[in-house]
Design a protein around this motif. Structure first.
Motif, PDB file in Angstrom:
ATOM      1  N   UNK A   1      -2.154 -17.714   9.732  1.00 49.45           N
ATOM      2  CA  UNK A   1      -1.094 -17.014   9.162  1.00 49.45           C
ATOM      3  C   UNK A   1      -1.172 -15.581   9.057  1.00 49.45           C
ATOM      4  N   UNK A   2      -2.245 -15.319   8.597  1.00 42.22           N
ATOM      5  CA  UNK A   2      -2.306 -13.812   8.091  1.00 42.22           C
ATOM      6  C   UNK A   2      -2.325 -13.051   9.607  1.00 42.22           C
TER       7      UNK A   2
ATOM      8  N   UNK B   1       3.554  -5.075   4.830  1.00 48.75           N
ATOM      9  CA  UNK B   1       3.494  -6.663   5.085  1.00 48.75           C
ATOM     10  C   UNK B   1       2.306  -6.360   5.887  1.00 48.75           C
ATOM     11  N   UNK B   2       1.893  -5.665   6.956  1.00 50.93           N
ATOM     12  CA  UNK B   2       0.879  -5.617   7.710  1.00 50.93           C
ATOM     13  C   UNK B   2      -0.446  -5.316   7.054  1.00 50.93           C
ATOM     14  N   UNK B   3      -0.067  -4.371   6.117  1.00 52.66           N
ATOM     15  CA  UNK B   3      -1.423  -3.905   5.136  1.00 52.66           C
ATOM     16  C   UNK B   3      -1.785  -4.987   4.291  1.00 52.66           C
ATOM     17  N   UNK B   4      -0.863  -5.522   3.727  1.00 54.91           N
ATOM     18  CA  UNK B   4      -1.002  -6.716   2.692  1.00 54.91           C
ATOM     19  C   UNK B   4      -1.938  -8.013   3.445  1.00 54.91           C
ATOM     20  N   UNK B   5      -1.301  -7.978   4.741  1.00 55.44           N
ATOM     21  CA  UNK B   5      -1.899  -9.119   5.509  1.00 55.44           C
ATOM     22  C   UNK B   5      -3.522  -8.787   5.583  1.00 55.44           C
TER      23      UNK B   5
ATOM     24  N   UNK C   1      -0.089   0.531  -2.924  1.00 53.98           N
ATOM     25  CA  UNK C   1      -0.595  -0.137  -2.036  1.00 53.98           C
ATOM     26  C   UNK C   1      -1.530   0.716  -1.230  1.00 53.98           C
ATOM     27  N   UNK C   2      -1.038   1.892  -0.785  1.00 55.95           N
ATOM     28  CA  UNK C   2      -1.850   2.827  -0.001  1.00 55.95           C
ATOM     29  C   UNK C   2      -2.988   3.105  -0.860  1.00 55.95           C
ATOM     30  N   UNK C   3      -2.932   3.389  -2.139  1.00 55.32           N
ATOM     31  CA  UNK C   3      -4.034   3.873  -3.170  1.00 55.32           C
ATOM     32  C   UNK C   3      -5.105   2.830  -3.348  1.00 55.32           C
ATOM     33  N   UNK C   4      -4.615   1.433  -3.370  1.00 57.15           N
ATOM     34  CA  UNK C   4      -5.421   0.155  -3.492  1.00 57.15           C
ATOM     35  C   UNK C   4      -6.443   0.344  -2.264  1.00 57.15           C
TER      36      UNK C   4
END
Length: 625
Positions: free
Chosen positions: A21-22, A45-49, A83-86
């Motif tokens: 899925x990812x 979404x790509x970064x979260x995956x 998200x970038x910072x994380x």
């Protein structure tokens, strides 16, 4: 992305499907960016995956795609920047692992991060004459090293098979790592926590959903929830009331066991690998460090953060979702015992601490929850503390404390809903608590007597809410229903005997009677508190309705009906045979001479005579014998 994150965090057997899925999410996102390079959400979404595929080992991939977005999009949103910072923080942690010479296995990486944390702790010892700014920097360095330890511990979850193989080869057990983390936390100067906001935030877990582990963090986007919101994953396993009632009738009491627990238990005994329900234990292991420091703040007589630590303990321990209590595990329980001064687990004993906790806003709730969580250990100090709350003190308690003590402890123990709780061990404590509550809110007893709600006059809103909570929970509980039906008749029996009949004495005798009731009688009280829809389902689909004395007489006992239903049928509780009024709530029943039925008055007996006449005449010779 959400499906992949959920599956990856749910069970080890779904990892392969989750990865598919990812990886599909990454491919789809990259295709979307070819069509529209300005589409910010596609970058996210790509970064979260990538971060779901590997929060640390794939963090560099996430950083690369987000860096492209920063170079392309004029004004990225706040969510994007967070998200970038994380991703950058996770990538930094991963790079620190990779620069360790010769440290390639997971146990080696964990030990190296713990060694770095020790080094940061040792460097912080030289702060006696340092400025506040230098102390804060030393605290920030410790927090950074501790974050790396937490990330290394999460690798155990991400690569469980690799960890199990390598830890066995290197003879490493997680308890040794916990001991090292507790030792470091005991040695750290508390001034670091007081001056470093980064370390204070870590110790107080002020961002809990980014701390409590990936199986909670990733399931259905739980990281987007606020602290007080429900975790949607808490109800993954649907409960089945019919299944639960069947278990109760077989075992002699209701059990808090849903289908999920039964399935996992059967898997374990059936030989399926024990890691099938594979939760992220990194937070539980990491709390050996954070909660040891937290515990020291609670014990400190001079730290300015002591009161803040107590307040934060209330918040964390009593959140609606169970993430902190689950992840904090034994270490959070240790903090509660320290705050209450119980002397348990080698913590300091201080009776004044217990009084202070009871007087705090949610202290009683913490005591109740910890008592329930450690029910098999029987913490007498917690029980004594609850018994010593007088009726006047209950009147001023927060309504949530009343709800906790009546629903989580008193009624759960008496209704056999707490595994490991022996009613005999808690009988005195429970009868004292319940009698004090009934003395504090006499409107509840008046309701039991008359069935009418008495006007509370000029009482406070908190008082009215507490009395309403007490009525509500007792009316939905088998034991509470028993007390409502039998309280005044038992009071009359004691009075007729010339014995004292204070609330406490009546409650003691009712607890004793309840303890001696057979399983069928208790099942009848459980039936009585079921909603009408559930009763109809039990009756129509499962033949589980209680059996009346008339049915037993007609069938020469209950064996015939039990053969039909395949279940132990409870005895039906007394109610007026004609109008259906229940005993209690201002209703007194008298038995017909046949002893099979009862009525609330002569009028109902006359109206029901034609229907009951035949059975009554047949039963009278039997009942007279």
């Amino acid at each position: 992305v959400r499906l992949g994150r959920y599956l990856r965090s749910h069970m080890i057997g779904y990892r392969g499907l989750a990865t598919e899925f990812l990886q599909t999410a990454v491919a789809d996102g990259m295709t979307a960016l070819e069509i529209d390079p300005q589409w910010e959400r596609a970058y996210q979404r790509v970064a979260e995956a990538y971060l779901a595929l590997g929060p640390y080992d794939r963090a560099m991939d996430a950083c690369r795609i987000l860096k492209r977005a920063v170079d392309t999009i004029a004004e990225p949103s706040a969510n994007f920047l967070a998200l970038y910072d994380k991703a950058k923080k996770n990538a930094k942690i991963w790079c620190s692992y990779m620069t360790v010479s010769g440290k390639q296995t997971i146990p080696q990486i964990i030990h190296e991060t713990v060694r770095n944390l020790k080094a940061a702790a040792v460097r912080s010892f030289a702060i006696d004459n340092a400025s506040a700014e230098d102390i804060a920097k030393a605290g920030d360095a410790v927090a950074e090293a501790a974050t790396a330890v937490n990330g290394a511990l999460q690798m155990v979850y991400l690569h469980r098979s690799q960890w199990e193989k390598e830890s066995k080869e290197e003879e490493i057990i997680m308890n040794d790592i916990q001991i090292d983390l507790r030792t470091i936390a005991r040695a750290l100067p508390l001034a670091l926590v007081e001056h470093s906001k980064v370390l204070e935030s870590m110790i107080f877990t002020q961002d809990p959903f980014n701390f409590w582990g990936m199986d909670k963090l990733d399931r259905l986007g739980v990281d987007t929830l606020k602290e007080g919101k429900d975790d949607p994953c808490e109800s993954d396993e649907e409960d089945d009331p019919v299944f639960r009632e069947k278990i109760a009738r077989k075992c002699g009491g209701e059990m808090r066991m849903g289908l999920g627990e039964v399935r996992r238990t059967l898997e374990m005994f059936g030989g399926k690998q024990g890691t099938s329900f594979d939760q992220d234990m990194a937070p539980t292991n990491f709390t050996a460090f954070t909660f040891t420091l937290f515990q020291r703040l609670l014990q400190s007589k001079h730290s300015p953060l002591r009161e803040e630590a107590f307040r934060r303990l209330e918040e964390l321990y009593l959140l609606q979702n169970s993430n902190p209590a689950w992840a904090g595990g034994e270490f959070m329980g240790l903090c509660v015992n320290v705050a209450a001064g119980t002397g348990k687990y080698g913590t300091p004993s201080d009776p004044e601490q217990m009084k202070r906790m009871i007087k705090s806003l949610r202290g009683v709730s913490m005591i109740v929850k910890e008592l329930v969580n450690s029910i098999g250990d029987r913490c007498e100090r917690f029980m004594e503390g609850l018994q010593n709350i007088s009726p006047d003190e209950w009147k001023t308690q927060d309504v949530r404390n009343v709800r906790y003590v009546i629903s989580l402890y008193v009624l759960n123990v008496m209704d056999d809903k707490l595994l490991g709780a022996e009613r005999a061990d808690h009988a005195v404590c429970i009868s004292t608590i319940l009698s004090n509550l009934l003395d504090a809110f006499p409107e509840v007893l008046e309701y039991f007597k008359t069935g009418d709600l008495k006007d509370v006059g000029d009482r406070s809103e908190e008082y009215f809410l507490s009395s309403s909570v007490l009525m509500e929970h007792m009316s939905k509980s088998p034991f509470g229903n028993f007390v409502a039906r039998k309280y005044f008749s038992q009071e009359m029996i004691l009075r007729d005997r010339g014995e004292p009949y204070t609330t406490n004495i009546v409650m003691n005798s009712l607890v004793e009677i309840w303890d001696g009731l057979g399983n069928r009688k208790r099942a009848a009280y459980r039936w009585d508190v079921l909603d009408q829809k559930t009763q109809e389902e039990f009756q129509s689909r499962h033949n589980m309705a209680p059996i009346s004395k008339v049915d037993k007489f007609k069938n020469q006992g209950s064996k015939v009906l039990e053969e039909i239903s395949g279940d132990k049928l409870p005895k039906k509780l007394p109610e007026c045979e004609f109008c259906g009024k229940r005993e209690g709530f201002g209703v007194e029943l008298f038995k017909c001479p046949c002893k099979l039925v009862a009525y609330c008055g002569k009028e109902c007996q006359k109206k029901n005579w034609q229907a009951h006449k035949q059975v009554c005449k047949e039963a009278r010779p039997v009942s007279s014998k």
